[in-house]
Design a protein around this motif. Structure first.
Motif, PDB file in Angstrom:
ATOM      1  N   UNK A 168      -9.698  14.610  -1.080  1.00 10.96           N
ATOM      2  CA  UNK A 168      -9.547  14.497   0.374  1.00 10.96           C
ATOM      3  C   UNK A 168     -10.143  13.185   0.873  1.00 10.96           C
ATOM      4  N   UNK A 169     -11.302  12.824   0.352  1.00 12.81           N
ATOM      5  CA  UNK A 169     -11.933  11.557   0.768  1.00 12.81           C
ATOM      6  C   UNK A 169     -11.026  10.396   0.426  1.00 12.81           C
ATOM      7  N   UNK A 206      -7.951   5.935   2.282  1.00 13.77           N
ATOM      8  CA  UNK A 206      -6.770   5.085   2.137  1.00 13.77           C
ATOM      9  C   UNK A 206      -5.891   5.129   3.383  1.00 13.77           C
ATOM     10  N   UNK A 207      -5.827   6.280   4.032  1.00 14.69           N
ATOM     11  CA  UNK A 207      -5.090   6.361   5.287  1.00 14.69           C
ATOM     12  C   UNK A 207      -5.786   5.506   6.354  1.00 14.69           C
ATOM     13  N   UNK A 208      -7.106   5.498   6.368  1.00  9.40           N
ATOM     14  CA  UNK A 208      -7.854   4.671   7.307  1.00  9.40           C
ATOM     15  C   UNK A 208      -7.549   3.196   7.083  1.00  9.40           C
ATOM     16  N   UNK A 209      -7.545   2.780   5.818  1.00  9.69           N
ATOM     17  CA  UNK A 209      -7.290   1.377   5.515  1.00  9.69           C
ATOM     18  C   UNK A 209      -5.854   1.006   5.874  1.00  9.69           C
ATOM     19  N   UNK A 211       0.833  -1.197   0.000  1.00  9.69           N
ATOM     20  CA  UNK A 211       0.000   0.000   0.000  1.00  9.69           C
ATOM     21  C   UNK A 211       0.868   1.247   0.000  1.00  9.69           C
ATOM     22  N   UNK A 212       0.223   2.357  -0.216  1.00  9.29           N
ATOM     23  CA  UNK A 212       0.899   3.645  -0.107  1.00  9.29           C
ATOM     24  C   UNK A 212       1.318   3.854   1.344  1.00  9.29           C
ATOM     25  N   UNK A 236     -11.112   4.704  -4.015  1.00  9.55           N
ATOM     26  CA  UNK A 236     -10.326   3.723  -3.266  1.00  9.55           C
ATOM     27  C   UNK A 236      -9.229   3.091  -4.105  1.00  9.55           C
ATOM     28  N   UNK A 237      -9.233   3.392  -5.410  1.00 13.17           N
ATOM     29  CA  UNK A 237      -8.194   2.825  -6.254  1.00 13.17           C
ATOM     30  C   UNK A 237      -8.323   1.326  -6.411  1.00 13.17           C
TER      31      UNK A 237
END
Lengths: 202, 178
Positions: free
Chosen positions: B72-73, B78-81, A167-168, B148-149
């Motif tokens: 921003x979402x 992605x930071x949450x995941x 992941x990033x 979410x990519x």
């Protein structure tokens, strides 16, 4: 709308209604930026270890990489696994691919402490998730010396074919400063596992 | 007075400044983060600040995009995941028992909703994110896929599995009383 979907929607709306109001978000961002800039100034010292690993990989040692490895790839770096690889956890990865190592370089995910990464270049045979194209560079924890088939080898190197998921590092798009996950998420390629990954990522 | 952030970002040439964006969207982003984190205010604030810091560093590009809020979402989710993977977690996906939730009682509806809430909290980060974006943020699967990519088929499969888990835990309809 089905009952369960309605219930989910209602529950999330109830939760959202109890959310606090934001404080000074701009001020908080400003403070984080200052802390980050201080860390970047201190960062080159932490980067020395990673650079040393890259130099060693480029000029030696002369150990060849493992051939015919199976399962998880051993790599350097300390720390425990917060999440182990399984077909249940694999979908949490932002990117996943089948690729062969073609070279090494500087880390691409930035500094900031944590494991010592090297930038590993891949020819990508197949993307399962999160990317496209036939080449990518992601950070991995450095290869280590292992004994394989009674021979000392590097756990991976140029020519090693791997299944890589990660992941990033700092959030964002999948390949925004990408890091390959350890703990089984980066594995020697085999046809059966590759087929499983294809199925998991749909 | 400290130097305003917008002096070097966006400016007053007709584009939105970073501070204006935060004033307009900060509450919505925090509510989204709060829902994602199952009501953890500290983690929610941390996620929002992570997203905003990323946006600030790339503001010229972000401000020119169609939807800075969508950007921003994306960063926030992605930071949450990613954070969910790093957290030492004792959560395990709920496995429905064959007999459901037990004998029916007068508060069956309340109990069922509480169970759904607990199940939502136990979902893997990506599954929770998909459900939150679909049922709280009201995004369609194409938009969730972009933010979410991940492939749209993965969005549908993830949502389907999560909803199936929740359905399996609900009391069966038409259960006899007593």
């Amino acid at each position: 709308m089905a009952d369960v979907e309605r219930t989910v929607r209602d529950e999330l709306a109830v939760l959202a209604a109890t959310a606090p109001e934001p404080g000074d978000l701009v001020g908080a961002v400003r403070r984080r930026l200052r802390r980050r800039r201080r860390a970047l100034v201190a960062g080159p010292l932490a980067g020395v270890a990673a650079v040393s690993v890259v130099v060693a990989l480029v000029t030696g040692p002369s150990l060849p990489p493992v051939v015919g490895g199976v399962g998880e790839v051993a790599a350097g770096g300390a720390g425990s696994c917060h999440e182990m690889y399984s077909t249940e956890t694999l979908p949490d990865a932002q990117f996943a691919f089948d690729g062969t190592v073609t070279g090494f370089g500087r880390p691409v995910s930035g500094g900031g402490g944590g494991p010592s990464y090297v930038g590993v270049k891949f020819t990508v045979h197949r993307w399962f998730e999160g990317g496209s194209g036939d080449a990518v560079t992601v950070d991995l924890q450095a290869p280590v010396t292992v004994v394989w088939a009674s021979e000392e080898s590097m756990s991976y190197g140029v020519g090693t074919r791997l299944l890589v998921a990660g992941a990033a590092r700092w959030g964002g798009a999948p390949l925004d400063k990408p890091v390959a996950w350890p703990c089984g998420f980066t594995r020697y390629w085999d046809a059966q596992t590759a087929a499983t990954w294809a199925q998991v990522f749909g | 007075m400290s130097r305003p952030l917008q002096r070097r970002r966006g400016g007053r040439d007709g584009g939105v400044t970073f501070e204006e964006f935060v004033a307009a969207s900060g509450s919505r982003l925090l509510r989204l983060a709060y829902v994602l984190t199952s009501g953890d205010a500290g983690r929610a604030e941390d996620l929002v600040q992570t997203a905003l810091l990323d946006m600030y560093r790339h503001w010229r590009r972000v401000a020119a995009a169609d939807s800075p809020e969508a950007y921003a979402r994306r960063v926030l989710v992605n930071a949450f995941i990613s954070a969910g993977r790093r957290r030492s977690s004792s959560e395990r996906p709920f496995e429905a028992t064959p007999d459901g939730l037990g004998a029916p009682d007068p508060a069956e509806g309340v109990a069922a909703r509480a169970e759904v809430r607990a199940l939502l909290e136990s979902l893997a980060p990506r599954a929770r994110a998909v459900l939150v974006l679909r049922y709280y943020a009201d995004l369609d699967d194409a938009a969730i896929s972009a933010e979410m990519g991940i492939a749209a088929s993965t969005v549908r499969a993830t949502a389907s599995r999560a909803l199936a888990t929740l359905r399996a835990a609900q009391p069966a309809g038409g259960r006899a009383d007593g």
